[in-house]
Design a protein around this motif. Structure first.
Motif, PDB file in Angstrom:
ATOM      1  N   UNK A 119      40.762  -4.959   7.155  1.00 61.23           N
ATOM      2  CA  UNK A 119      40.042  -5.612   8.247  1.00 61.23           C
ATOM      3  C   UNK A 119      38.870  -4.763   8.709  1.00 61.23           C
ATOM      4  N   UNK A 120      37.864  -5.450   9.209  1.00 62.67           N
ATOM      5  CA  UNK A 120      36.724  -4.806   9.859  1.00 62.67           C
ATOM      6  C   UNK A 120      36.300  -5.676  11.023  1.00 62.67           C
ATOM      7  N   UNK A 121      35.681  -5.029  11.980  1.00 68.91           N
ATOM      8  CA  UNK A 121      35.171  -5.749  13.148  1.00 68.91           C
ATOM      9  C   UNK A 121      33.699  -5.419  13.300  1.00 68.91           C
ATOM     10  N   UNK A 122      32.865  -6.439  13.232  1.00 65.31           N
ATOM     11  CA  UNK A 122      31.431  -6.272  13.418  1.00 65.31           C
ATOM     12  C   UNK A 122      31.051  -6.669  14.846  1.00 65.31           C
ATOM     13  N   UNK A 123      30.158  -5.893  15.419  1.00 63.93           N
ATOM     14  CA  UNK A 123      29.666  -6.204  16.755  1.00 63.93           C
ATOM     15  C   UNK A 123      28.150  -6.249  16.747  1.00 63.93           C
ATOM     16  N   UNK A 124      27.616  -7.053  17.639  1.00 66.15           N
ATOM     17  CA  UNK A 124      26.160  -7.186  17.757  1.00 66.15           C
ATOM     18  C   UNK A 124      25.819  -7.314  19.237  1.00 66.15           C
ATOM     19  N   UNK A 125      24.866  -6.518  19.667  1.00 60.68           N
ATOM     20  CA  UNK A 125      24.428  -6.563  21.061  1.00 60.68           C
ATOM     21  C   UNK A 125      22.953  -6.914  21.112  1.00 60.68           C
ATOM     22  N   UNK A 126      22.629  -7.885  21.931  1.00 63.04           N
ATOM     23  CA  UNK A 126      21.236  -8.285  22.136  1.00 63.04           C
ATOM     24  C   UNK A 126      20.702  -7.611  23.385  1.00 63.04           C
ATOM     25  N   UNK A 127      19.505  -7.068  23.277  1.00 65.01           N
ATOM     26  CA  UNK A 127      18.903  -6.394  24.419  1.00 65.01           C
ATOM     27  C   UNK A 127      17.506  -6.944  24.674  1.00 65.01           C
ATOM     28  N   UNK A 128      17.036  -6.753  25.894  1.00 61.17           N
ATOM     29  CA  UNK A 128      15.757  -7.290  26.333  1.00 61.17           C
ATOM     30  C   UNK A 128      15.988  -7.968  27.669  1.00 61.17           C
ATOM     31  N   UNK A 129      14.953  -8.550  28.197  1.00 59.86           N
ATOM     32  CA  UNK A 129      15.086  -9.229  29.489  1.00 59.86           C
ATOM     33  C   UNK A 129      15.631 -10.641  29.254  1.00 59.86           C
ATOM     34  N   UNK A 130      16.902 -10.707  28.875  1.00 62.89           N
ATOM     35  CA  UNK A 130      17.520 -11.946  28.424  1.00 62.89           C
ATOM     36  C   UNK A 130      18.249 -12.639  29.569  1.00 62.89           C
ATOM     37  N   UNK A 131      17.961 -13.920  29.729  1.00 63.09           N
ATOM     38  CA  UNK A 131      18.686 -14.729  30.704  1.00 63.09           C
ATOM     39  C   UNK A 131      19.847 -15.469  30.037  1.00 63.09           C
ATOM     40  N   UNK A 132      19.597 -15.987  28.839  1.00 57.60           N
ATOM     41  CA  UNK A 132      20.653 -16.702  28.140  1.00 57.60           C
ATOM     42  C   UNK A 132      20.311 -16.809  26.658  1.00 57.60           C
ATOM     43  N   UNK A 133      21.337 -17.041  25.851  1.00 52.50           N
ATOM     44  CA  UNK A 133      21.183 -17.247  24.414  1.00 52.50           C
ATOM     45  C   UNK A 133      21.922 -18.519  24.038  1.00 52.50           C
TER      46      UNK A 133
END
Length: 121
Positions: A17-31
């Motif tokens: 097993x592996x767990x991938x993570x992703x973080x979005x950065x910036x002046x984000x209000x919503x995705x």
């Protein structure tokens, strides 16, 4: 303006097993939607799993029952839990976000730099 940073790739034995993570950065209000794609050597990039802002998910047939996608809207993160990995899962995995509402306007899509997953004994 918007950056996606992945982590969690590496070498794992078949069945592992592996767990991938992703973080979005910036002046984000919503995705709107987030997802994971992968590209194996010599092959086209393909969708692995996607998740809407409301939590609806979709998966490639090849990973159904083995991979689980989840997201944290408050933290602008998306995670891919990969179980029962197979050698054919070996690829560079890319995080994707679409419909990103920021303080500077709407960004149609953004991609991470990719993280390599190698499944081999």
């Amino acid at each position: 303006q918007v950056q996606l940073v992945e982590s969690g790739g590496g070498l794992v034995q078949p069945g592992g097993s592996l767990r991938l993570s992703c973080a979005a950065s910036g002046s984000i209000f919503s995705i709107n939607a987030m997802g994971w794609y992968r590209q194996a050597p010599g092959k086209q990039r393909e969708l692995v799993a996607g998740i809407s802002s409301g939590g609806s998910t979709n998966y490639a047939d090849s990973v159904k029952g083995r991979f689980t996608i989840s997201r944290d809207n408050a933290k602008n993160t998306v995670t891919l839990q990969m179980n029962s990995l197979k050698p054919e899962d070996t690829a560079v995995y890319y995080c994707n976000a679409v419909g990103i509402v920021t303080a500077q306007g709407i960004v149609s899509a953004a991609w991470g730099q990719g993280t390599l997953v190698t499944v081999s004994s």
